[in-house]
Design a protein around this motif. Structure first.
Motif, PDB file in Angstrom:
ATOM      1  N   ASN A 218      71.827  44.420  94.127  1.00 56.00           N
ATOM      2  CA  ASN A 218      72.598  43.699  92.891  1.00 56.00           C
ATOM      3  C   ASN A 218      71.704  42.887  91.917  1.00 56.00           C
ATOM      4  N   GLY A 219      72.137  43.088  90.872  1.00 56.88           N
ATOM      5  CA  GLY A 219      70.874  42.446  89.863  1.00 56.88           C
ATOM      6  C   GLY A 219      70.559  41.047  90.099  1.00 56.88           C
TER       7      GLY A 219
ATOM      8  N   GLY B 268      76.311  39.995  88.491  1.00 63.60           N
ATOM      9  CA  GLY B 268      75.127  40.664  89.460  1.00 63.60           C
ATOM     10  C   GLY B 268      75.089  40.279  90.643  1.00 63.60           C
TER      11      GLY B 268
END
Length: 266
Positions: free
Chosen positions: A238-239, A259
Motif C-alpha cells: 500500500n502506498g 493508500g
C-alpha cells in the motif's frame, strides 16, 4: 570452572530495575545487565542494595577496572534517568529487511523501490508507527501508549527510549515487556533490527481513538469504543500505510491520505 551461584530472584531484579529507573545507572541506556557492586564471590548473596544496572559498555568498564566502585555507588544513589521523563536511548540498527506484525496481522511490501516513509499505524493525522527508508536501509519510529494515550515506549528512527514513570520494564533477548503491576502486562513486543512484532499493546491518542492489540487481534477503538477487529489480515504494497483511523468529530480539519491497506472513518 564457572562460578556456581543461584540466579538472581525475579523480585530483586525488578526492584533494581525500579531503583535504576530502567536504565544503566551511569548513562541511562535501556539495554542493561545486572552487576554486583561488591563481588558476589565476596558477599555470597543477591540483594537489591548491592545490585546495579549497567549497560554492556559500563559493565565491561567495571569488569576491566576502568570504572570504580565509588562511581557506581554514587550513580546507584542518583541514577542517570532519575530526573528524566524517559531513559536515554539505545540504538536499534537499520536493516534491509523488516518483519512487521500487529498481533497476527502483517504489514509488508511498502514502497517497492525502497524509498520514502510508510505508516503501519496512523491515527487522526499522526503516525504512531513509521518505517523510514534511506537508500534501502529501514529504521522505525514508534509510539506505544497506555489506555490514556500516555507514551510508554518510543522509537525515533531506531533509537529506543522508555518512560521512567512505568511500573516495570525489561528487555531480554529481543523481547520487551512493560507492566503496570504484578502480572499486568500492558506491552509485550519483540524488537530487533529485522523485526517489530507487537504481541500486546496500544496505539491510542488522548481521545482514546486508535488500536489495541491482544490475543492476535487488532481492535479499532473510536472514543474508547470497539469499532472493528482484524485477525490474520495483510496490508501489502500500500502506498501510504497499513491501518489508519480518522475521527471526523475530534479531528475535523485533518485530510485523509490515500493508500492505506485498511482505513476506518467515523
Amino acid at each position: 570452572m564457572a562460578e556456581d551461584r543461584p540466579a538472581i530472584p525475579e523480585p530483586i531484579k525488578r526492584e533494581v530495575r525500579q531503583q535504576c529507573c530502567f536504565g544503566c545507572a551511569i548513562c541511562g541506556m535501556p539495554f542493561f545487565q545486572y552487576d554486583h557492586i561488591e563481588e558476589y564471590a565476596d558477599v555470597q548473596e543477591h540483594t537489591a542494595d548491592n545490585l546495579v544496572l549497567l549497560c554492556p559498555n559500563h559493565h565491561s568498564a567495571k569488569t576491566t577496572n576502568k570504572l570504580s566502585k565509588e562511581r557506581i555507588k554514587a550513580a546507584k544513589k542518583q541514577p542517570f534517568n532519575s530526573t528524566r521523563p524517559h531513559t536515554s536511548g539505545f540504538q536499534v540498527e537499520p536493516s534491509q529487511e523488516l518483519l512487521t506484525l500487529l498481533g497476527n496481522n502483517v504489514v509488508s511490501g511498502w514502497y517497492p523501490n525502497g524509498n520514502g516513509d510508510h505508516h503501519p499505524v496512523w491515527i487522526n493525522g499522526k503516525s504512531y508507527f513509521t518505517i523510514h527508508s534511506d537508500e534501502g536501509w529501514l529504521s522505525v519510529s514508534l509510539q506505544v501508549t497506555n489506555v490514556r494515550g500516555d507514551i510508554l515506549l518510543a522509537l525515533v528512527r531506531g533509537e529506543l527510549m522508555v518512560a521512567t514513570g512505568n511500573w516495570d520494564y525489561v528487555y531480554e533477548g529481543e523481547n520487551i515487556k512493560v507492566r503496570a503491576g504484578l502480572g499486568d502486562i500492558i506491552l509485550d513486543m519483540n524488537l530487533s533490527d529485522t523485526k517489530v512484532e507487537i504481541l500486546r499493546g496500544m496505539f491510542l491518542d488522548r481521545t482514546i481513538d486508535g488500536y489495541v492489540i491482544k490475543d492476535d487481534t487488532l481492535i479499532t477503538l473510536c472514543e474508547g469504543q470497539p469499532r472493528g477487529w482484524d485477525i490474520g489480515c495483510s496490508a501489502h504494497a500500500n502506498g501510504f500505510g497499513g491501518w489508519g483511523l480518522l475521527n471526523k468529530k475530534t479531528s475535523p480539519d485533518v485530510q485523509t491520505p490515500s493508500g492505506f491497506g485498511f482505513f476506518r472513518s467515523f
